[in-house]
Design an enzyme around this catalytic site. Structure first.
Site: not given
Length: 365
Positions: A145, A187, A229, A239, A243, A247, A250, A254, A267
């Site tokens: 990504k 993460e 991952k 995705e 996948r 997220n 997220h 975000h 983040h």
């Protein structure tokens, strides 16, 4: 110096994650394992702080090649189309062709921007990820990504572009500010929560060693996260399904970054708060018990991460920001919730009143 390799296996290609503790951090004479992954010339993209520490040993690995260095400003606030254009300008002015390769030497911002530049320069050139933050090592460097941000949303402009290789030296993590290391742990915890309950237990048992930056434990941890991952990316590279589980936290995170301001909150810090929101919403829907939410929150706190938004944000404003998330579909918002600790699920139908209640609690500061 120690070396090991894990492979990311995709339907049409594969690439290695090379674990070489000491290759950058100890400035030792490193084996030149990059030769087969780069072209006849190289542009290294980094920032000043990272380049001062690690550009020299990297350039030593690339002896005999034409090597240029491009520095970008530090921080998420500079992950923009303007800075991307400056990378392209450097490539053009230095005469780089389709035979060149880019190397991302830095954290997630450097990796995302370098990968996107590689994806679009002369319709696509190879690149290599050398992540120097924990967050980048366990997450953004693996999976292809690439993106820059827009004022209205994070990572809204980008492309899928897989690296040729990822080189990881966990020794560099000792130079990270404590806050940056903690951000990466968000993460790591996310990986355990969505895919591996045993890994979650392992993290709980190794809190002290992880926080003490024990190289052996860190290497095992980063490898475990990369393997999780890699499996998910291999099953769903673009995705379209599984996948999306990566997220977890997220969509909330975000929105937090967008509203608080890129650079004002890291983040990983936003993802940590978002993960607690997702776990709490999962509990309200009866998917997990309340004590599971407490366990999630306790582990994130043990790694010095925030679990609540401290800035004043209204629920309505937050819902609007969530609606712009790139994981939303024409049918509406998709959320990643927990069916159990170690198992996540994509949900497109949920009780909006439960969501409003969770936001009301989490945004109270």
């Amino acid at each position: 110096m120690t070396a090991d390799t894990t492979w990311v296996e995709l339907p049409d290609s594969r690439y290695p994650i090379l674990f070489e503790t000491g290759s950058l951090s100890h400035r030792e004479s490193a084996p030149n394992r990059l030769d087969e992954f780069v072209g006849e010339s190289v542009l290294i993209v980094s920032n000043q702080t990272i380049a001062d520490r690690y550009a020299a040993p990297l350039i030593d690995m690339l002896s005999g090649l034409k090597v240029d260095l491009h520095l970008i400003p530090e921080g998420e606030a500079h992950k923009t189309l303007g800075e991307l254009e400056r990378i392209i300008e450097t490539l053009l002015r230095a005469g780089h062709t389709r035979e060149t390769s880019l190397i991302a030497l830095g954290g997630g911002v450097v990796g995302d921007m370098t990968g996107f530049a590689a994806a679009i320069y002369q319709r696509g050139v190879p690149f290599v990820q050398i992540p120097t933050t924990l967050l980048a090592q366990v997450d953004s460097s693996v999976g292809g990504k690439t993106a820059v941000n827009h004022l209205l949303g994070k990572n809204m402009i980008g492309a899928f572009h897989q690296p040729e290789a990822v080189l990881i030296d966990v020794g560099v993590l000792r130079s990270l500010p404590a806050k940056e290391f903690a951000a990466g742990m968000a993460e790591v915890v996310k990986h355990a929560l969505l895919a591996d309950a045993d890994y979650l237990t392992w993290l709980e048992a190794h809190i002290e060693a992880i926080n003490a930056l024990d190289n052996t434990v860190l290497t095992e941890m980063v490898r475990k996260s990369c393997e999780i991952k890699s499996r998910i990316v291999a099953a769903d590279e673009k995705e379209k399904g599984q996948r999306a589980l990566l997220n977890l936290g997220h969509t909330f995170g975000h929105a937090i970054e967008t509203l608080v301001g890129y650079g004002e909150i890291l983040h990983g810090e936003a993802v940590a708060i978002g993960t607690v929101m997702a776990a709490t919403l999962s509990s309200r829907h009866g998917l997990i018990e309340a004590d599971a939410v407490t366990r999630v929150e306790s582990l994130l706190k043990a790694f010095n991460l925030p679990t609540r938004v401290q800035q004043p944000i209204s629920v309505d404003t937050f819902l609007t920001a969530m609606g712009r998330d790139k994981k939303a579909t024409a049918k509406g918002l998709r959320l990643i919730l927990l069916k159990a600790l170690g198992e996540a699920v994509v949900v497109s139908e949920f009780d909006e009143q439960h969501l409003i209640a969770v936001l009301g609690e989490s945004l109270s500061g």
